[in-house]
Design a protein around this motif. Structure first.
Motif, PDB file in Angstrom:
ATOM      1  N   ASN A  56       0.806  -1.213   0.000  1.00  0.00           N
ATOM      2  CA  ASN A  56       0.000   0.000   0.000  1.00  0.00           C
ATOM      3  C   ASN A  56       0.842   1.267   0.000  1.00  0.00           C
ATOM      4  O   ASN A  56       0.338   2.346  -0.283  1.00  0.00           O
ATOM      5  CB  ASN A  56      -0.939   0.011   1.209  1.00  0.00           C
ATOM      6  CG  ASN A  56      -1.924  -1.142   1.188  1.00  0.00           C
ATOM      7  OD1 ASN A  56      -2.482  -1.477   0.156  1.00  0.00           O
ATOM      8  ND2 ASN A  56      -2.128  -1.754   2.346  1.00  0.00           N
ATOM      9  N   SER A  91       0.548   3.268   9.218  1.00  0.00           N
ATOM     10  CA  SER A  91       0.159   4.116  10.345  1.00  0.00           C
ATOM     11  C   SER A  91       1.028   3.767  11.544  1.00  0.00           C
ATOM     12  O   SER A  91       1.217   2.593  11.868  1.00  0.00           O
ATOM     13  CB  SER A  91      -1.317   3.904  10.680  1.00  0.00           C
ATOM     14  OG  SER A  91      -1.727   4.751  11.725  1.00  0.00           O
ATOM     15  N   LYS A 122      -1.932  12.012  11.131  1.00  0.00           N
ATOM     16  CA  LYS A 122      -3.079  11.252  10.639  1.00  0.00           C
ATOM     17  C   LYS A 122      -4.403  11.924  10.987  1.00  0.00           C
ATOM     18  O   LYS A 122      -5.459  11.521  10.494  1.00  0.00           O
ATOM     19  CB  LYS A 122      -3.041   9.840  11.231  1.00  0.00           C
ATOM     20  CG  LYS A 122      -4.043   8.857  10.634  1.00  0.00           C
ATOM     21  CD  LYS A 122      -3.876   7.486  11.256  1.00  0.00           C
ATOM     22  CE  LYS A 122      -4.877   6.492  10.702  1.00  0.00           C
ATOM     23  NZ  LYS A 122      -4.725   5.145  11.294  1.00  0.00           N
ATOM     24  N   ALA A 136      -7.336   8.146   7.161  1.00  0.00           N
ATOM     25  CA  ALA A 136      -6.697   6.836   7.124  1.00  0.00           C
ATOM     26  C   ALA A 136      -6.645   6.203   5.749  1.00  0.00           C
ATOM     27  O   ALA A 136      -6.120   5.098   5.609  1.00  0.00           O
ATOM     28  CB  ALA A 136      -7.420   5.892   8.089  1.00  0.00           C
ATOM     29  N   LEU A 137      -7.183   6.853   4.727  1.00  0.00           N
ATOM     30  CA  LEU A 137      -7.208   6.257   3.391  1.00  0.00           C
ATOM     31  C   LEU A 137      -6.140   6.905   2.510  1.00  0.00           C
ATOM     32  O   LEU A 137      -5.957   8.120   2.530  1.00  0.00           O
ATOM     33  CB  LEU A 137      -8.590   6.432   2.758  1.00  0.00           C
ATOM     34  CG  LEU A 137      -9.767   5.842   3.538  1.00  0.00           C
ATOM     35  CD1 LEU A 137     -11.074   6.101   2.799  1.00  0.00           C
ATOM     36  CD2 LEU A 137      -9.569   4.351   3.781  1.00  0.00           C
ATOM     37  N   TYR A 138      -5.452   6.061   1.741  1.00  0.00           N
ATOM     38  CA  TYR A 138      -4.383   6.558   0.862  1.00  0.00           C
ATOM     39  C   TYR A 138      -4.482   5.890  -0.491  1.00  0.00           C
ATOM     40  O   TYR A 138      -4.594   4.653  -0.591  1.00  0.00           O
ATOM     41  CB  TYR A 138      -3.017   6.285   1.485  1.00  0.00           C
ATOM     42  CG  TYR A 138      -1.856   6.678   0.603  1.00  0.00           C
ATOM     43  CD1 TYR A 138      -1.618   8.013   0.292  1.00  0.00           C
ATOM     44  CD2 TYR A 138      -0.991   5.714   0.070  1.00  0.00           C
ATOM     45  CE1 TYR A 138      -0.556   8.377  -0.519  1.00  0.00           C
ATOM     46  CE2 TYR A 138       0.073   6.068  -0.734  1.00  0.00           C
ATOM     47  CZ  TYR A 138       0.289   7.397  -1.035  1.00  0.00           C
ATOM     48  OH  TYR A 138       1.349   7.761  -1.834  1.00  0.00           O
ATOM     49  N   GLU A 139      -4.472   6.712  -1.541  1.00  0.00           N
ATOM     50  CA  GLU A 139      -4.513   6.212  -2.913  1.00  0.00           C
ATOM     51  C   GLU A 139      -3.099   6.324  -3.497  1.00  0.00           C
ATOM     52  O   GLU A 139      -2.603   7.431  -3.734  1.00  0.00           O
ATOM     53  CB  GLU A 139      -5.510   7.022  -3.752  1.00  0.00           C
ATOM     54  CG  GLU A 139      -5.743   6.421  -5.114  1.00  0.00           C
ATOM     55  CD  GLU A 139      -6.779   7.207  -5.905  1.00  0.00           C
ATOM     56  OE1 GLU A 139      -7.364   6.643  -6.844  1.00  0.00           O
ATOM     57  OE2 GLU A 139      -6.981   8.395  -5.581  1.00  0.00           O
ATOM     58  N   ILE A 144      -4.268  11.564   0.168  1.00  0.00           N
ATOM     59  CA  ILE A 144      -4.698  11.119   1.491  1.00  0.00           C
ATOM     60  C   ILE A 144      -6.142  11.566   1.672  1.00  0.00           C
ATOM     61  O   ILE A 144      -6.454  12.752   1.506  1.00  0.00           O
ATOM     62  CB  ILE A 144      -3.812  11.716   2.605  1.00  0.00           C
ATOM     63  CG1 ILE A 144      -2.347  11.346   2.370  1.00  0.00           C
ATOM     64  CG2 ILE A 144      -4.272  11.235   3.975  1.00  0.00           C
ATOM     65  CD1 ILE A 144      -1.381  12.099   3.284  1.00  0.00           C
ATOM     66  N   CYS A 159      -9.725  11.681   3.998  1.00  0.00           N
ATOM     67  CA  CYS A 159     -10.448  11.525   5.261  1.00  0.00           C
ATOM     68  C   CYS A 159     -11.849  11.017   4.936  1.00  0.00           C
ATOM     69  O   CYS A 159     -12.606  11.706   4.231  1.00  0.00           O
ATOM     70  CB  CYS A 159     -10.524  12.843   6.021  1.00  0.00           C
ATOM     71  SG  CYS A 159     -11.492  12.733   7.551  1.00  0.00           S
ATOM     72  N   PRO A 160     -12.257   9.845   5.410  1.00  0.00           N
ATOM     73  CA  PRO A 160     -13.552   9.280   5.013  1.00  0.00           C
ATOM     74  C   PRO A 160     -14.750   9.976   5.632  1.00  0.00           C
ATOM     75  O   PRO A 160     -15.875   9.766   5.180  1.00  0.00           O
ATOM     76  CB  PRO A 160     -13.453   7.827   5.499  1.00  0.00           C
ATOM     77  CG  PRO A 160     -12.498   7.873   6.643  1.00  0.00           C
ATOM     78  CD  PRO A 160     -11.503   8.944   6.308  1.00  0.00           C
ATOM     79  N   GLN A 172     -14.632  13.684   3.372  1.00  0.00           N
ATOM     80  CA  GLN A 172     -13.952  13.668   2.072  1.00  0.00           C
ATOM     81  C   GLN A 172     -12.912  14.773   1.894  1.00  0.00           C
ATOM     82  O   GLN A 172     -12.654  15.199   0.770  1.00  0.00           O
ATOM     83  CB  GLN A 172     -14.970  13.729   0.923  1.00  0.00           C
ATOM     84  CG  GLN A 172     -15.745  12.440   0.699  1.00  0.00           C
ATOM     85  CD  GLN A 172     -16.744  12.167   1.787  1.00  0.00           C
ATOM     86  OE1 GLN A 172     -17.575  13.005   2.092  1.00  0.00           O
ATOM     87  NE2 GLN A 172     -16.671  10.988   2.389  1.00  0.00           N
ATOM     88  N   THR A 232      -9.377  15.930   1.224  1.00  0.00           N
ATOM     89  CA  THR A 232      -8.327  15.231   0.494  1.00  0.00           C
ATOM     90  C   THR A 232      -7.054  16.061   0.521  1.00  0.00           C
ATOM     91  O   THR A 232      -7.091  17.283   0.322  1.00  0.00           O
ATOM     92  CB  THR A 232      -8.760  14.970  -0.958  1.00  0.00           C
ATOM     93  OG1 THR A 232     -10.050  14.343  -0.964  1.00  0.00           O
ATOM     94  CG2 THR A 232      -7.766  14.073  -1.675  1.00  0.00           C
TER      95      THR A 232
END
Length: 384
Positions: free
Chosen positions: A236, A240, A303, A313-316, A322, A324-325, A328, A330
């Motif tokens: 990935n 973290s 974080k 916590a989401l990374y593309e 980065i 944030c769910p 949203q 970014t």
């Protein structure tokens, strides 16, 4: 046929006329008339004069006074017990190193909730007994007249109010009155005591985290120290991490508060993908740039989303974004974690990193700015 018709007519004369559905019955008509007569008779009694009063017997009033006072005394004791439980078993007692016990919080919640419930129930039960056994029961007739009240009506209301206060027993029953007031005092103090949990304000405590020069990094949720090659082998490209707390200053490990403000994202960015923002100073007047705070293509960001504090916590990996769910927001990991989309107004703070002599990733200092949402700045006294 004629005979049958005559019989039907005779029978109909003996029976009551059939009532149409939706119209009042004869008994209802009589009741309406009697009620209207009563209203007409009571018009001369004044706008607030009762036309039917039921005074409780004196024995019932004395019994009700004692019973209501008993409930008020119970509420008073429960209120005092609530205040005592708050200080003997404070809500944050489980976080104190000297009395760290996971069951203390459970006991504290049970005592605080139970005593507060009993105090409020005692007051409610006492007021119910008071109303049902001491106060008189009567109906008051007040016709609909002109909206503006005359001086006579205002005076009659004042007289009615004072009469009601006297009939309620509040002025004539000192035992019940004093116990009611005593039961209200602890509940009046309770909100003031609970305000203690809202402070003190963080001030500058969020300006400092456990990160410092030479502090190693553990994978979040483990005690495994990280090396630079762990990021290269991770599919990935993101891990973290938390500060490795194992020294005498933290005998009980890292607290939840410290974890909340020091958790970071370690991201491996390929060469050539960095943007111009990495060459900007990390803070105003600083000689260090964001690129200086990376190591071998690895960058560390807070974080905690700067919008409302959710974990970003989401990374593309393909776009190095980065996310944030929660809402949203970014951030661009290749451009000093600047905001590219969403409600956040501030980028993620960056942590300076390097490696020690054994090849483990370490921090070389703290964040250049406090982590967390922007509104924390106002609580810290740093907002404008």
């Amino acid at each position: 046929m004629t005979e049958n018709n005559n019989n039907d007519n005779n029978g109909a004369g003996d029976e009551k006329p059939e009532r149409v559905v939706g119209t009042p019955s004869a008994s209802a008509d009589e009741r309406v008339v009697s009620e209207a007569s009563a209203e007409n008779e009571s018009e001369h009694a004044g706008p607030y004069e009762p036309f039917e009063t039921h005074i409780r017997p004196e024995e019932q009033q004395r019994r009700g006074e004692k019973m209501a006072s008993a409930w008020f005394i119970l509420a008073t004791l429960a209120g005092i017990a609530f205040l005592a439980a708050y200080f003997v078993f404070p809500p944050n007692a489980a976080d104190e190193p000297a009395i760290a016990d996971p069951q203390i919080s459970q006991y504290s919640n049970m005592l605080l909730g139970g005593t507060l419930t009993l105090a409020m129930f005692g007051i409610g039960a006492g007021m119910t007994v008071w109303a049902r056994n001491v106060m008189p029961h009567y109906e008051v007739h007040s016709p609909y007249d002109e909206l503006p009240s005359s001086d006579e009506e205002k005076g009659s209301f004042s007289e009615f109010f004072m009469k009601s206060a006297d009939e309620s027993g509040f002025t004539k029953r000192p035992l019940m009155r004093r116990t009611l007031i005593a039961s209200m005092i602890p509940l009046g103090i309770a909100p003031v005591v609970l305000l203690r949990d809202l402070g003190p304000l963080p001030r500058d405590t969020l300006h400092h985290t456990p990160w410092e020069n030479g502090r190693r990094m553990y994978v979040e949720g483990t005690h495994r120290a990280l090396r630079a090659e762990d990021l290269e082998n991770d599919p990935n490209g993101m891990i973290s991490a938390l500060p490795a707390i194992d020294d005498d200053r933290y005998p009980h490990g890292i607290s939840l508060d410290d974890q909340a403000k020091s958790v970071i994202l370690l991201i491996k960015v390929p060469d050539g993908d960095w943007k111009e923002g990495m060459n900007e100073p990390v803070s105003e007047g600083s000689d260090e740039t964001h690129m200086n705070w990376t190591y071998n293509g690895i960058v560390a960001y807070s974080k905690i989303c700067t919008h409302v504090g959710c974990p970003a916590a989401l990374y593309e990996r393909t776009t190095h974004r980065i996310l944030c769910p929660c809402h949203q927001s970014t951030f661009d990991a290749t451009d000093a974690a600047k905001v590219v989309f969403g409600p956040a107004h501030r980028g993620l703070p960056q942590l300076p990193i390097s490696v020690d002599d054994e090849g483990y990733l370490i921090s070389t200092g703290d964040f250049a700015e406090p982590p967390g949402p922007t509104f924390w700045e106002y609580q810290r006294g740093g907002g404008n």
